[in-house]
Design a protein around this motif. Sequence first.
Motif, mmCIF file in Angstrom:
data_model
loop_
_atom_site.group_PDB
_atom_site.id
_atom_site.type_symbol
_atom_site.label_atom_id
_atom_site.label_comp_id
_atom_site.label_asym_id
_atom_site.label_seq_id
_atom_site.Cartn_x
_atom_site.Cartn_y
_atom_site.Cartn_z
ATOM 1 N N GLY A 183 9.352 24.912 81.997
ATOM 2 C CA GLY A 183 8.489 25.256 80.862
ATOM 3 C C GLY A 183 8.612 26.727 80.493
ATOM 4 O O GLY A 183 8.628 27.083 79.308
ATOM 5 N N PHE A 184 8.702 27.578 81.504
ATOM 6 C CA PHE A 184 8.868 29.005 81.246
ATOM 7 C C PHE A 184 10.184 29.275 80.520
ATOM 8 O O PHE A 184 10.234 30.052 79.560
ATOM 9 N N ARG A 218 9.898 28.191 76.819
ATOM 10 C CA ARG A 218 9.096 29.112 75.996
ATOM 11 C C ARG A 218 9.832 30.417 75.731
ATOM 12 O O ARG A 218 9.825 30.928 74.605
ATOM 13 N N ARG A 219 10.464 30.958 76.747
ATOM 14 C CA ARG A 219 11.184 32.220 76.568
ATOM 15 C C ARG A 219 12.378 32.056 75.642
ATOM 16 O O ARG A 219 12.674 32.948 74.821
ATOM 17 N N GLU A 228 11.120 31.783 72.061
ATOM 18 C CA GLU A 228 10.254 32.867 71.612
ATOM 19 C C GLU A 228 10.867 33.614 70.426
ATOM 20 O O GLU A 228 12.050 33.955 70.443
ATOM 21 N N SER A 241 5.174 20.234 66.596
ATOM 22 C CA SER A 241 5.029 21.548 67.217
ATOM 23 C C SER A 241 5.037 21.482 68.740
ATOM 24 O O SER A 241 5.463 22.435 69.405
ATOM 25 N N ASP A 281 9.610 23.963 70.666
ATOM 26 C CA ASP A 281 10.165 24.974 71.570
ATOM 27 C C ASP A 281 11.364 24.423 72.337
ATOM 28 O O ASP A 281 12.400 25.081 72.460
ATOM 29 N N ARG A 282 11.216 23.230 72.880
ATOM 30 C CA ARG A 282 12.329 22.638 73.643
ATOM 31 C C ARG A 282 13.532 22.372 72.740
ATOM 32 O O ARG A 282 14.682 22.630 73.115
ATOM 33 N N GLU A 314 6.231 16.469 77.345
ATOM 34 C CA GLU A 314 7.081 17.652 77.213
ATOM 35 C C GLU A 314 7.248 18.403 78.530
ATOM 36 O O GLU A 314 8.275 19.027 78.772
ATOM 37 N N ARG A 315 6.231 18.370 79.384
ATOM 38 C CA ARG A 315 6.316 19.101 80.646
ATOM 39 C C ARG A 315 7.483 18.613 81.490
ATOM 40 O O ARG A 315 8.176 19.403 82.146
#
Length: 249
Positions: free
Chosen positions: A56-57, A60-61, A64, A177, A181-182, A216-217
Amino acid sequence: MPSGSSPQSPGSSPQSPMPPRSGRLRRAGVRRWGCRAGVGLLVGLLLVPVAVVGSGFWVRRSAEEHVYPLAEVPAAPVALVLGAQVYPDGTPSPFLAARLSLARELLGAGKVRAILVSGDHGRWEYDEPGAMRRWLVERGVPDRKVVQDHAGFDTYDSCSRARRVFGVDRAIVVTQSFHIDRAVAVCRRVGVDAVGVGDESVRRFERAWRWGGFRERFAAVKAVVDVVSGRDPVFLGPAEPGVREALRD
């Protein structure tokens, strides 16, 4: 003393016969196997949350500063619309229709010049990209501006095929939404200079929305495995000129 009996020392008690050596070894082996299995289970239980949090990190990064509201997203040649459920009568589900509506707005605003609809057509009777194209054309999008990818079986396949089969090197990715991110992270990792627009309009389907966010996780873990392995899509196939022709028009 009865015949055939052997004398015993005073105060001694009869001794049980020793178990066969093979039986002792078998029981010891079972104990060792049980200990190893227990340790393996414990390690697995510890690794799952680490993998979920770490993936997940990374997602997101990687995404970003590459996800925007519709009005602010930078222009790109192509909108890549990721597939979702289509009903048996060929109607896109509300989640998919919301994605298509965003892509239509992007084209109408001059943010993109072509739309690549990528989804699952693994069975003859189930055709996500065909339903997506029909929805757009019925609402005024020129047919020549819509290109179909029939082997976008998951997010990684859609992004990888956009780059390797359709020659897309810059795109606006369109999805919900909770997924954007993924999708952006994966597309960027496979060579597409991607930005994203995430739909929020179907939050009213609260149960499905929550399930999507929960899923999503774990999907992020698969995304990391996919991009690290650099696997080929399920179906790669030859290069296709559809996007290039749509942009030329």
